[in-house]
Design an enzyme around this catalytic site. Structure first.
Site, PDB file in Angstrom:
ATOM      1  N   LEU A  25      -1.031  -4.890  -7.499  1.00 25.26           N
ATOM      2  CA  LEU A  25      -0.442  -3.793  -7.950  1.00 25.26           C
ATOM      3  C   LEU A  25      -1.448  -2.565  -7.258  1.00 25.26           C
ATOM      4  O   LEU A  25      -2.612  -2.998  -6.804  1.00 25.26           O
ATOM      5  CB  LEU A  25      -0.627  -3.502  -9.438  1.00 25.26           C
ATOM      6  CG  LEU A  25       0.244  -4.417 -10.377  1.00 25.26           C
ATOM      7  CD1 LEU A  25      -0.256  -4.351 -11.826  1.00 25.26           C
ATOM      8  CD2 LEU A  25       1.791  -4.270  -9.938  1.00 25.26           C
ATOM      9  N   GLY A  67      -4.239   0.018  -1.089  1.00 25.78           N
ATOM     10  CA  GLY A  67      -5.040  -0.237  -2.037  1.00 25.78           C
ATOM     11  C   GLY A  67      -5.069  -1.534  -2.521  1.00 25.78           C
ATOM     12  O   GLY A  67      -4.968  -2.556  -1.666  1.00 25.78           O
ATOM     13  N   CYS A  68      -5.185  -1.814  -3.765  1.00 28.63           N
ATOM     14  CA  CYS A  68      -5.282  -3.374  -4.228  1.00 28.63           C
ATOM     15  C   CYS A  68      -3.999  -4.137  -4.025  1.00 28.63           C
ATOM     16  O   CYS A  68      -3.977  -5.291  -4.021  1.00 28.63           O
ATOM     17  CB  CYS A  68      -5.377  -3.059  -5.827  1.00 28.63           C
ATOM     18  SG  CYS A  68      -7.071  -2.410  -6.133  1.00 28.63           S
ATOM     19  N   ALA A  69      -2.763  -3.335  -3.719  1.00 28.68           N
ATOM     20  CA  ALA A  69      -1.644  -4.257  -3.394  1.00 28.68           C
ATOM     21  C   ALA A  69      -1.522  -4.504  -1.876  1.00 28.68           C
ATOM     22  O   ALA A  69      -0.617  -5.298  -1.585  1.00 28.68           O
ATOM     23  CB  ALA A  69      -0.267  -3.241  -3.829  1.00 28.68           C
ATOM     24  N   GLY A  70      -2.464  -4.011  -1.270  1.00 33.43           N
ATOM     25  CA  GLY A  70      -2.551  -4.327   0.369  1.00 33.43           C
ATOM     26  C   GLY A  70      -2.361  -5.525   0.694  1.00 33.43           C
ATOM     27  O   GLY A  70      -1.759  -6.005   1.732  1.00 33.43           O
TER      28      GLY A  70
END
Length: 362
Positions: free
Chosen positions: A347, A143-146
């Site tokens: 995150l 997700g956004c941490a990728g």
């Protein structure tokens, strides 16, 4: 230490102003919520001006099967992925001359918004002249941490292979996961926030000769990274996979969790490296949303000016999941000066964080 030499972007073709998407959401959700006008304030309060999508607004007004949406994901991912790689390897602001695809040793492909086997980079390799021995490392589900995680894994690869040139390709087409018949508040908030974006970063090892490649005086070295996963937090963000496709999971408690959890996480990371928050000049933050950026500054005690670049990216592009931090990073590559220290953070589902310590070196 491994260096980040260049970042390229590929912006999807359909630009939508936030007001257009808000009108679409009003039409779609008005029968499901009596207080629809109050909920629609999220479109204004988020301070997003516009976003970019792989498909035009009319495409989303019809029901689409999981197959149809995923086919659209693959088609757009290949085209935009090619554009981002070419832009990264020939970016005139960062590189003296283009770097050939045949010089790339490995590709980390990061995505959470579609499914493809063979993976997207294998399909792209049929269009661009990569060597057949290029290593492929597709990573799905961060997700956004990728984006930050992908840079961290490329850093580790370059530590092991100091002569390597590695690409981190992030492909997120969040709009193609949209569920017309999901009348949840999570889906409404997601509709106000998420967007499509593709980006590519070039990371190289210590033994790569950079003098003939770099156009700028300095570039960020990656000094250290840290991955952290909070236990018993699976319901904070992610996907529910159903017959119709991917349904967004997006807890309203995310800003509160960040405020309580991020500071100890960052402090442990920096203290182990004998660095303090006061030593940081650049905060390369994934802008999950306005409330997330506010939570960053409150938790870490940073001045709001430290998130200015992240706010600008959010305003112009929305939250593009893993790609967003690469858009932010690109802008820091343009302004960093020798000796500057940077902290990158993102995150994602898990609930998890990825931290990187950067220093701009010759």
């Amino acid at each position: 230490m491994p260096n980040i030499l260049s970042v390229g972007e590929a912006i999807p073709p359909h630009k939508l102003e936030q007001g257009q998407v808000m009108d679409f959401a009003r039409e779609l959700f008005s029968e499901s919520f009596n207080d629809i006008e109050r909920l629609l304030k999220a479109f204004q309060n988020g301070e997003i001006k516009k976003r970019h999508f792989a498909k035009g607004l009319e495409w989303f007004k019809e029901d689409r099967s999981f197959e149809e949406k995923n086919d659209a994901y693959i088609e757009s991912a290949v085209e935009l992925g090619k554009q981002a790689i070419i832009e990264c390897l020939s970016h005139s602001a960062f590189l003296q001359q283009p770097i050939d695809c045949s010089e790339i040793d490995a590709i980390f492909t990061i995505s959470s918004t579609g499914i493809a086997t063979p993976s997207i980079e294998a399909r792209i390799m049929n269009h661009l002249p990569f060597q057949e021995q290029t290593k492929r490392i597709p990573i799905w589900g961060l997700g956004c941490a990728g984006g930050a995680s992908g840079i961290s894994r490329a850093y580790e690869y370059c530590l092991a292979y100091p002569k390597a040139k590695v690409l981190v390709l992030t492909i997120e087409l969040c709009s193609l996961t949209f569920q017309r018949n999901d009348r949840s508040k999570s889906n409404l908030i997601g509709t106000s926030l998420f967007a499509d974006g593709v980006a590519c970063a070039l990371v190289v090892g210590d033994e790569v000769e950079k003098r003939n490649d770099l156009k700028v005086d300095c570039s960020p070295s990656i000094l250290a990274t840290q991955s952290t996963t909070m236990k018993q937090s699976l319901d904070v963000m992610g996907w529910d996979v159903k017959n119709e496709g991917l349904y967004v999971v997006f807890s309203k408690d995310i800003p509160t969790i960040i405020e309580k959890w991020l500071k100890p996480n960052v402090s442990n990371f920096l203290e182990g490296l004998n660095i303090s928050l006061q030593d940081i000049q650049h905060f390369v933050a994934h802008p999950g949303g306005k409330k997330v950026l506010d939570a960053y500054t409150k938790s870490l005690g940073f001045s709001p000016s430290m998130t200015k670049i992240s706010q600008e990216v959010l305003k112009e592009y929305g939250n593009m999941s893993s790609s967003t931090i690469l858009y932010v990073l690109k802008r820091f590559l343009e302004v960093g000066k020798k000796g500057d220290m940077g902290l990158a953070t993102a995150l994602g589902p898990g609930f998890s964080s990825e931290l990187l310590l950067l220093r701009w070196d010759n």
